[in-house]
Write a protein that holds these residues in place. Structure first.
Motif, PDB file in Angstrom:
ATOM      1  N   ILE A 287       0.834  -1.200   0.000  1.00  0.00           N
ATOM      2  CA  ILE A 287       0.000   0.000   0.000  1.00  0.00           C
ATOM      3  C   ILE A 287       0.871   1.253   0.000  1.00  0.00           C
ATOM      4  O   ILE A 287       0.607   2.226  -0.728  1.00  0.00           O
ATOM      5  CB  ILE A 287      -0.945   0.011   1.219  1.00  0.00           C
ATOM      6  N   ALA A 288       1.921   1.245   0.804  1.00  0.00           N
ATOM      7  CA  ALA A 288       2.818   2.405   0.875  1.00  0.00           C
ATOM      8  C   ALA A 288       3.443   2.682  -0.487  1.00  0.00           C
ATOM      9  O   ALA A 288       3.588   3.849  -0.891  1.00  0.00           O
ATOM     10  CB  ALA A 288       3.902   2.164   1.925  1.00  0.00           C
ATOM     11  N   GLY A 289       3.809   1.631  -1.217  1.00  0.00           N
ATOM     12  CA  GLY A 289       4.366   1.813  -2.547  1.00  0.00           C
ATOM     13  C   GLY A 289       3.356   2.394  -3.518  1.00  0.00           C
ATOM     14  O   GLY A 289       3.675   3.290  -4.316  1.00  0.00           O
ATOM     15  N   VAL A 290       2.132   1.887  -3.460  1.00  0.00           N
ATOM     16  CA  VAL A 290       1.075   2.416  -4.337  1.00  0.00           C
ATOM     17  C   VAL A 290       0.833   3.893  -4.049  1.00  0.00           C
ATOM     18  O   VAL A 290       0.703   4.709  -4.976  1.00  0.00           O
ATOM     19  CB  VAL A 290      -0.225   1.595  -4.160  1.00  0.00           C
ATOM     20  N   GLY A 366       3.727  -1.235  -5.999  1.00  0.00           N
ATOM     21  CA  GLY A 366       3.624  -1.978  -4.748  1.00  0.00           C
ATOM     22  C   GLY A 366       4.923  -2.670  -4.385  1.00  0.00           C
ATOM     23  O   GLY A 366       5.340  -2.677  -3.211  1.00  0.00           O
ATOM     24  N   LEU A 367       5.594  -3.263  -5.363  1.00  0.00           N
ATOM     25  CA  LEU A 367       6.862  -3.945  -5.085  1.00  0.00           C
ATOM     26  C   LEU A 367       7.947  -2.966  -4.645  1.00  0.00           C
ATOM     27  O   LEU A 367       8.833  -3.334  -3.870  1.00  0.00           O
ATOM     28  CB  LEU A 367       7.322  -4.733  -6.312  1.00  0.00           C
ATOM     29  N   ASP A 368       7.887  -1.731  -5.135  1.00  0.00           N
ATOM     30  CA  ASP A 368       8.844  -0.727  -4.659  1.00  0.00           C
ATOM     31  C   ASP A 368       8.649  -0.498  -3.167  1.00  0.00           C
ATOM     32  O   ASP A 368       9.622  -0.382  -2.410  1.00  0.00           O
ATOM     33  CB  ASP A 368       8.661   0.581  -5.430  1.00  0.00           C
ATOM     34  N   GLY A 369       7.388  -0.461  -2.740  1.00  0.00           N
ATOM     35  CA  GLY A 369       7.117  -0.325  -1.306  1.00  0.00           C
ATOM     36  C   GLY A 369       7.593  -1.523  -0.514  1.00  0.00           C
ATOM     37  O   GLY A 369       8.128  -1.381   0.595  1.00  0.00           O
ATOM     38  N   VAL A 370       7.427  -2.718  -1.087  1.00  0.00           N
ATOM     39  CA  VAL A 370       7.861  -3.947  -0.419  1.00  0.00           C
ATOM     40  C   VAL A 370       9.385  -3.997  -0.325  1.00  0.00           C
ATOM     41  O   VAL A 370       9.954  -4.270   0.737  1.00  0.00           O
ATOM     42  CB  VAL A 370       7.324  -5.185  -1.173  1.00  0.00           C
ATOM     43  N   ALA A 375       6.834   2.468   4.968  1.00  0.00           N
ATOM     44  CA  ALA A 375       5.784   2.443   5.990  1.00  0.00           C
ATOM     45  C   ALA A 375       4.546   3.169   5.472  1.00  0.00           C
ATOM     46  O   ALA A 375       4.639   4.308   5.002  1.00  0.00           O
ATOM     47  CB  ALA A 375       6.282   3.103   7.273  1.00  0.00           C
ATOM     48  N   ALA A 376       3.423   2.505   5.540  1.00  0.00           N
ATOM     49  CA  ALA A 376       2.169   3.153   5.144  1.00  0.00           C
ATOM     50  C   ALA A 376       1.774   4.174   6.209  1.00  0.00           C
ATOM     51  O   ALA A 376       1.987   3.950   7.403  1.00  0.00           O
ATOM     52  CB  ALA A 376       1.070   2.115   4.993  1.00  0.00           C
ATOM     53  N   PRO A 377       1.204   5.308   5.811  1.00  0.00           N
ATOM     54  CA  PRO A 377       0.708   6.269   6.803  1.00  0.00           C
ATOM     55  C   PRO A 377      -0.480   5.686   7.561  1.00  0.00           C
ATOM     56  O   PRO A 377      -0.944   4.581   7.275  1.00  0.00           O
ATOM     57  CB  PRO A 377       0.312   7.468   5.953  1.00  0.00           C
ATOM     58  N   GLU A 378      -0.960   6.442   8.529  1.00  0.00           N
ATOM     59  CA  GLU A 378      -2.129   5.990   9.267  1.00  0.00           C
ATOM     60  C   GLU A 378      -3.350   5.915   8.357  1.00  0.00           C
ATOM     61  O   GLU A 378      -3.546   6.782   7.495  1.00  0.00           O
ATOM     62  CB  GLU A 378      -2.430   6.953  10.426  1.00  0.00           C
ATOM     63  N   PRO A 379      -4.172   4.894   8.500  1.00  0.00           N
ATOM     64  CA  PRO A 379      -5.384   4.814   7.674  1.00  0.00           C
ATOM     65  C   PRO A 379      -6.361   5.931   8.028  1.00  0.00           C
ATOM     66  O   PRO A 379      -6.391   6.408   9.171  1.00  0.00           O
ATOM     67  CB  PRO A 379      -5.961   3.436   8.025  1.00  0.00           C
ATOM     68  N   GLN A 380      -7.145   6.332   7.053  1.00  0.00           N
ATOM     69  CA  GLN A 380      -8.153   7.379   7.240  1.00  0.00           C
ATOM     70  C   GLN A 380      -9.513   6.805   6.887  1.00  0.00           C
ATOM     71  O   GLN A 380      -9.777   6.492   5.727  1.00  0.00           O
ATOM     72  CB  GLN A 380      -7.846   8.585   6.338  1.00  0.00           C
ATOM     73  N   SER A 381     -10.362   6.681   7.888  1.00  0.00           N
ATOM     74  CA  SER A 381     -11.675   6.104   7.632  1.00  0.00           C
ATOM     75  C   SER A 381     -12.788   7.138   7.691  1.00  0.00           C
ATOM     76  O   SER A 381     -13.967   6.805   7.795  1.00  0.00           O
ATOM     77  CB  SER A 381     -11.951   4.971   8.639  1.00  0.00           C
ATOM     78  N   LEU A 382     -12.415   8.403   7.597  1.00  0.00           N
ATOM     79  CA  LEU A 382     -13.405   9.483   7.569  1.00  0.00           C
ATOM     80  C   LEU A 382     -13.831   9.758   6.131  1.00  0.00           C
ATOM     81  O   LEU A 382     -13.223   9.276   5.182  1.00  0.00           O
ATOM     82  CB  LEU A 382     -12.800  10.749   8.189  1.00  0.00           C
ATOM     83  N   ASN A 383     -14.879  10.546   5.978  1.00  0.00           N
ATOM     84  CA  ASN A 383     -15.357  10.951   4.658  1.00  0.00           C
ATOM     85  C   ASN A 383     -14.659  12.247   4.275  1.00  0.00           C
ATOM     86  O   ASN A 383     -14.941  13.306   4.832  1.00  0.00           O
ATOM     87  CB  ASN A 383     -16.872  11.145   4.675  1.00  0.00           C
ATOM     88  N   ALA A 413       8.512  11.944 -14.312  1.00  0.00           N
ATOM     89  CA  ALA A 413       9.508  12.133 -13.253  1.00  0.00           C
ATOM     90  C   ALA A 413       9.694  10.897 -12.380  1.00  0.00           C
ATOM     91  O   ALA A 413      10.565  10.886 -11.499  1.00  0.00           O
ATOM     92  CB  ALA A 413       9.101  13.321 -12.378  1.00  0.00           C
ATOM     93  N   ASP A 414       8.888   9.852 -12.601  1.00  0.00           N
ATOM     94  CA  ASP A 414       8.920   8.670 -11.735  1.00  0.00           C
ATOM     95  C   ASP A 414       9.875   7.625 -12.310  1.00  0.00           C
ATOM     96  O   ASP A 414       9.497   6.811 -13.158  1.00  0.00           O
ATOM     97  CB  ASP A 414       7.512   8.089 -11.588  1.00  0.00           C
ATOM     98  N   SER A 415      11.108   7.623 -11.854  1.00  0.00           N
ATOM     99  CA  SER A 415      12.119   6.720 -12.408  1.00  0.00           C
ATOM    100  C   SER A 415      11.824   5.259 -12.082  1.00  0.00           C
ATOM    101  O   SER A 415      12.180   4.360 -12.854  1.00  0.00           O
ATOM    102  CB  SER A 415      13.508   7.100 -11.890  1.00  0.00           C
ATOM    103  N   VAL A 416      11.169   4.993 -10.960  1.00  0.00           N
ATOM    104  CA  VAL A 416      10.868   3.614 -10.582  1.00  0.00           C
ATOM    105  C   VAL A 416       9.895   2.985 -11.581  1.00  0.00           C
ATOM    106  O   VAL A 416      10.127   1.878 -12.093  1.00  0.00           O
ATOM    107  CB  VAL A 416      10.293   3.549  -9.150  1.00  0.00           C
TER     108      VAL A 416
END
Length: 456
Positions: A287-290, A366-370, A375-383, A413-416
């Protein structure tokens, strides 16, 4: 293999003979040998069924210079599509025909401008780790017609409700198309499990069972072909335009993702996750990579000028189901990634995307994140739509690009992603889409005429 149902299962041994017997049993005379251009538009040649063996060895030849995005010249060797018998499918709406996909080559080498090959390269990266990406793509479409004045309107003239989502009449008055789609998909093994009328007049969604990433992408192209041809036979138009007009919801293509190992165990799921979302450490890194590459991903998942008419902030009167904020959360449809427990749903994409490129890009991000253990940020479950843009910015949550040109800047600009998908392919995609953007800006819209004709 079931000759009654028309479902083809390719055996490991004597595949060619089995395919020939299958085609004979179903009275197939012609094969549509198919691939996609950079846009994801299906390209084909019709080949007599007697030539099947040659298709699996030499392949079918195409002038690559005639294919958008391949960046080939008239003097270059032909693009050759080597048929893969595992992709064989009957075309139920077109008796006597079947389709084949495969591996694109040029001068005996893998064609790296072929987006199906690009997805194959990303799935091979997963296979080397003992993983497979499972995806479920959810296509939405408009069923339309032109009225006596040439205006584009819903095919069903009674489909005029202000909020028609899930209205039963949307189903009962469009059964010819919906049942035709269901039966065609069922005959070739796509397991449809729900059909609904969406939030716009004339808009439908038809969900079928998830599969491995490559198969899911193939399935979407088959779905689009079926929709267009079945609609055409009715005198209708099946449109995958991302946004028909300012007052309706757009056609999304949400991508559900999970990672499995050789035994089929979902590696994204961990029931001990303290958040209650059932996600593993691997899933959080993915998720962090995405999210890290979200702005560049937008160019590939939302690849048209029109796509960004869909990516708008909603209102209380007309909520947006197309999230524009780079965040994730438990069942949060206002964030770009929703977590339906143990898997993730990337919600930004629309029905104009090339499913091979889009899926390959999600895997690469996703694999770049792996690999970097992001680290994924805190989830946000608000609207998010309950908050002001300033309040969202104060939370440190960014938004996606607001137009195609900005998204292309991010991709450039995204070399990955460039390295993963191939610099030549990404540069060709950007060049093709920059041209689209410039053409758009040269066009004068009806809105401009109405607003400025006597304004100054």
């Amino acid at each position: 293999m079931s000759e009654v149902s028309g479902i083809w299962v390719c055996p490991e041994n004597n595949a060619l003979e089995a395919a020939q017997n299958f085609l004979t049993a179903h009275q197939v005379s012609y094969l549509l040998v198919q691939f996609v251009d950079m846009h994801g538009s299906v390209k084909s040649k019709s080949v007599p069924v007697e030539c099947l063996e040659g298709l699996t060895i030499e392949g079918a030849g195409f002038a690559g210079a005639a294919v958008q995005g391949f960046d080939m010249s008239p003097q270059d060797p032909e693009y050759m599509l080597i048929a893969d018998l595992k992709t064989l499918r009957l075309l139920p709406w077109m008796p006597g025909y079947a389709s084949l996909r495969g591996e694109g080559t040029v001068a005996g080498e893998i064609c790296h401008m072929d987006s199906r090959n690009v997805l194959a390269a990303q799935t091979e990266r997963l296979q080397r780790r003992g993983w497979r990406m499972m995806t479920g793509l959810e296509p939405e479409l408009y069923l339309l017609r032109r009225d006596e004045n040439g205006a584009v309107v819903p095919f069903d003239s009674t489909d005029v409700m202000k909020h028609p989502a899930y209205d039963y009449r949307g189903i009962t008055r469009n059964t010819e198309f919906l049942e035709g789609m269901h039966q065609s998909l069922k005959k070739v093994g796509l397991e449809v499990y729900q059909i609904d009328h969406e939030d716009a007049n004339g808009q439908f969604e038809m969900n079928f069972k998830y599969d491995e990433a490559m198969q899911s992408a193939d399935n979407i192209l088959f779905f689009k072909m079926a929709a267009r041809e079945i609609a055409n036979n009715m005198g209708a138009i099946a449109s995958f335009l991302p946004k028909l007009n300012a007052d309706t919801t757009g056609n999304g293509m949400h991508v559900h993702c999970s990672m499995v190992d050789g035994s089929g165990t979902n590696l994204f799921q961990d029931d001990s996750d303290p958040s209650g979302m059932g996600l593993s450490k691997l899933a959080y890194h993915f998720i962090a990579g995405v999210m890290q590459h979200a702005k560049a991903l937008c160019a590939l998942l939302c690849p048209s000028v029109n796509s960004y008419k869909r990516l708008m902030v909603g209102t209380a009167e007309r909520p947006s189901w197309a999230p524009v904020f780079i965040a994730y959360g438990d069942n949060n449809r206002s964030a770009m990634v929703r977590i339906p427990y143990g898997r993730l749903e990337v919600r930004i994409g629309d029905s104009a995307m090339n499913p091979y490129l889009a899926t390959a890009a999600i895997i690469a991000a996703g694999l770049d994140g792996v690999d970097r253990e992001l680290a994924a940020p805190e989830p946000q479950s608000l609207n998010f739509y309950d908050l002001s843009l300033q309040a969202i910015a104060d939370m440190g949550v960014e938004r996606l690009p607001e137009n195609l040109n900005d998204a292309l800047d991010e991709l450039d600009a995204d070399s990955v992603l460039k390295d993963a998908l191939g610099p030549d392919l990404v540069n060709s995609f950007i060049k093709l889409k920059r041209h689209e953007w410039h053409e758009y800006h040269r066009a004068v819209s009806e809105w401009e005429i109405e607003r400025y004709l006597t304004f100054y």
